[in-house]
Design an enzyme around this catalytic site. Structure first.
Site, PDB file in Angstrom:
ATOM      1  N   ASP A 270     102.659  60.019   0.184  1.00 42.93           N
ATOM      2  CA  ASP A 270     103.097  60.873   1.283  1.00 42.93           C
ATOM      3  C   ASP A 270     104.492  60.403   1.655  1.00 42.93           C
ATOM      4  OD1 ASP A 270     103.221  62.758   3.274  1.00 42.93           O
ATOM      5  OD2 ASP A 270     101.287  62.234   4.155  1.00 42.93           O
ATOM      6  N   TRP A 271     105.257  61.268   2.301  1.00 45.15           N
ATOM      7  CA  TRP A 271     106.673  60.995   2.519  1.00 45.15           C
ATOM      8  C   TRP A 271     106.831  59.788   3.461  1.00 45.15           C
ATOM      9  CZ3 TRP A 271     105.855  64.046  -1.018  1.00 45.15           C
ATOM     10  CH2 TRP A 271     106.823  64.811  -1.653  1.00 45.15           C
TER      11      TRP A 271
END
Length: 750
Positions: free
Chosen positions: A263-264
């Site tokens: 995930d970012w």
């Protein structure tokens, strides 16, 4: 004829020679694995490093020397997100990056129709292809553990079996178009505000029976090409690089051959990323050229630190090659797939798909006195009330924020539908809630400001309600902070902005009031006994107004079913009844250490989530899991079982007669639950193990069959770390909702 033969032979020989001269990685006659190995041997260390981390906000680099293009991702899962600047969240300001906004995944799950899921994936994939996207960051399948979770609208409800059956067709249809699915968020992402610091403490049984089945189906049946790790911790390790979830379960047990994407900003350590299963790193400080280094992306944990560690002997080439193999496999499935077609953007077919999903997912929760469908005609007056009748419910919500080509509001839909009957529609605001109409550069043209006081707003609505034939109130939540929004959870179960007060006032002056709840979550409805009709309308995307109006006016017969339990209060949810949310803060820890969790959130309810909890605790919810009414009626009878194969392979087929006993065509969802009469472990009273949606004309009846196998009778044995079924008595419970199961049949597993 001889000349033709010689010409064909020469052509084949030329093609054969050409194929022999091609590098193996470019030879389409080779297997993907052969091409991957050939490409891997040709890549330099620097080229291998460049393909396993981001080069911009949403892309990773290819290998120009070998002809591998850059790889582009896009947020989903309800549409293709508008393009942003290279290094920032700011909109790129393009005019050709709009999309069709499809209904939120809670609505898709509420269709209980895998065919709708397949149509969803196909339409989304075509939009992604036109926009040049190689991976959609979705779908999401985290379990609905608490109705306060701000991101529930992106997921598929509380039941692992339902989510499993609905996620697979979405993935398959999307990937048939050469667009990778990236199923998220793996795993236990059930707490938005604390997601960066919370350690999810859950039993192995609950993990495998409740929280992993949809991911497992996505991998083993859907053959997903991507999985996104979640921000939270499990067993004290970040889930974007987690030995237990990624190496042991995902890659070893499930034989996942795709890529694990962070995930970012979810990657926190080169050591852990290298060893614990992460393949592609995105979003770690994506400020690009603004940092003090020449290129901020070179500082990623899987960039220069990994490369330098290899050169110093700290890490091995084998560790790097394992990640690059997965990325190359992804390339050959997407960017290097010659079968990919260009796709379509905002086509009539896509709008029709969005509308069909919305119509099938709308749930009729209550309909006393047959208030619905609205009995309209010339001279009839309908009063529409509520901010959600005019507010854009596409904008906001976090990463699912979309720039839709068009969005039909509920008010617009009602005006158009009622006009066809000669009826008139008036509008009153009723309350002022979230007047913000912008996120990340996407904005609505509607001015939501209103200077009237709360009392004045109610008084004006009541005044018009007195003379109306019907009052339709569009309320619920929105995609603002602390509602249905990424990064925040709701602070209370109540409806925001004193909506209950407005509905009460309207109900006192008009008996024909319809409450339409637009949200991805359940909420307290204290006025429900005073309102004859209640509809769950979700976030329906571009065609929201058309879909809602078609159901309310009777053009479409509702057939949606709740994908979660709708409690009266928070006590109807095990996570709240046991005070198991949002967890306990740790003491005496270094809060500057991002690799140490700060909160332990114990899933005390274990396997008792949703209807499993209400059964276990003896509670009666406001609306049960699987509940949903129709404008016609159905009768189920004659449940029988084909036991002939039970002793051979553990499978059994149940058949029940379904008859439309009303006067309108309609669809019903036959639901099969299994009850284990006696087990060596504590088990829920019943669990969903099969369903089938069937469309019937008035008076028509049909035999509906649902088959199960041994897995439907099994539980996860924590001692042996495997699934186990036990011989003994079971009971099949068949009906149309988890609290409406009139057909029962006992059977024995030998």
């Amino acid at each position: 004829m001889k000349k033709i033969y010689l010409a064909v032979l020469c052509t084949l020989c030329a093609l054969s020679a050409q194929a022999q001269s091609l590098p193996a990685y470019l030879d389409e006659t080779k297997t993907v694995e052969q091409r991957v190995e050939d490409a891997l041997q040709r890549m330099t260390l620097q080229e291998k490093i460049r393909v396993i981390h981001a080069q911009s906000k949403f892309s990773s680099a290819g290998v120009p020397r070998l002809g591998f293009p850059d790889f582009w991702t896009s947020d989903g899962p309800h549409g293709v997100r508008p393009n942003v600047l290279w290094d920032e969240w700011t909109q790129a300001g393009q005019s050709n990056d709009s999309c069709v906004a499809f209904p939120a995944l809670t609505c898709l799950a509420a269709t209980w129709n895998p065919d709708m899921s397949a149509a969803y994936g196909k339409a989304l994939g075509e939009e992604a292809r036109y926009r040049g996207k190689d991976m959609m960051l979705g779908p999401g399948v985290n379990i609905y553990r608490t109705p306060l979770n701000g991101r529930n609208f992106e997921y598929m409800g509380e039941d692992p079996y339902l989510a499993s059956r609905m996620v697979v067709p979405y993935i398959q249809s999307l990937q048939k178009l050469g667009v990778a699915a990236c199923v998220k968020h793996f795993a236990l992402n059930n707490d938005e505000p604390n997601r960066m610091v919370v350690n999810s403490v859950v039993s192995d049984r609950a993990l495998h029976e409740i929280y992993l089945p949809a991911f497992r189906a996505a991998v083993t049946e859907g053959k997903a090409w991507g999985i996104m790790g979640s921000y939270n911790f499990y067993k004290g390790q970040h889930n974007c690089h987690n030995q237990y979830l990624l190496n042991d379960i995902l890659k070893r047990d499930w034989q996942f051959d795709g890529v694990v994407v962070s995930d970012w900003g979810g990657c926190h350590s080169t050591d852990q990323a290298v060893a614990n299963g992460l393949d592609m790193e995105f979003g770690t400080g994506t400020d690009g050229m603004k940092s003090r280094s020449k290129n901020a992306y070179d500082n990623y944990y899987l960039a220069l630190p990994f490369q330098e560690g290899i050169l110093k002997g700290k890490y091995t080439m084998q560790q790097l090659d394992e990640k690059v193999r997965r990325v190359l496999r992804l390339f050959f499935r997407t960017t290097l797939n010659p079968q990919r077609k260009p796709g379509f953007l905002c086509s009539d077919d896509h709008y029709a798909t969005a509308r069909s999903i919305a119509q099938e997912g709308i749930v009729l929760l209550k309909n006393q006195r047959h208030v619905l469908p609205l009995n309209l005609g010339k001279g009839k007056r309908v009063l529409v009330v509520g901010e959600n009748a005019i507010k854009s419910l596409i904008i906001g919500g976090g990463s699912s924020n979309l720039k839709a080509q068009r969005e039909v509001s509920p008010l617009e839909g009602m005006r158009a539908a009622c006009a066809r009957y000669g009826a008139t529609v008036e509008y009153e605001r009723g309350y002022v809630g979230d007047v913000n109409a912008e996120q990340d550069g996407v904005s609505s043209s509607i001015d939501l400001n209103d200077e009237r006081s709360a009392d004045r707003l109610i008084a004006d609505a009541v005044s018009k309600a007195k003379g109306a034939d019907y009052v339709v109130f569009f309320g619920g939540l929105n995609k603002g902070a602390f509602q249905d929004c990424e990064g925040t959870d709701r602070k209370a179960y109540d409806l925001p902005y004193d909506q209950a007060k407005v509905v009460d006032a309207l109900a006192r002056v008009n008996k024909n009031i319809v409450y339409v709840n637009l949200s991805g979550n359940a909420a307290a409805l204290p006025f429900v006994s005073r309102v004859p009709a209640v509809v769950q309308g979700w976030f329906l995307g571009s065609e929201a107004g058309e879909a809602l109006a078609s159901v309310l006016t009777g053009q479409v017969n509702p057939s949606g079913k709740l994908p979660f339990t709708w409690g009266n209060t928070l006590e109807d949810y095990g996570s709240h009844a046991l005070d198991a949310y949002p967890g306990v803060w740790r003491t005496n820890i270094d809060k500057q250490d991002e690799n140490t969790p700060q909160i332990d959130e114990e899933y005390k309810e274990g396997i008792y989530v949703g209807y499993r909890w209400t059964d276990h605790a003896g509670r009666r919810p406001l609306f049960a899991f699987g509940h949903g009414l129709s404008y016609t009626t159905f009768k189920l009878s004659g449940l029988k079982a084909d036991r002939s194969s039970m002793q051979r392979d553990g499978s059994i087929t149940f058949t029940v007669n379904v008859k439309n006993t009303g006067k309108r065509a309609g669809a019903e969802v036959v639901q099969l639950y299994i009850h284990d009469a006696k087990a060596s472990v504590d088990r829920p009273y019943k669990e969903l193990k099969g369903f089938r949606k069937v469309m019937l004309q008035p008076g028509e009846s049909r035999e509906v069959s649902i088959s199960i196998d041994n897995s439907a009778l099994s539980f996860y044995d924590e001692a042996r770390h495997e699934w186990k079924s036990e011989p003994g008595e079971f009971e099949a419970l068949v009906g149309t909702a988890s609290d409406n199961l009139p057909c029962r049949l006992k059977f024995t597993l030998q």
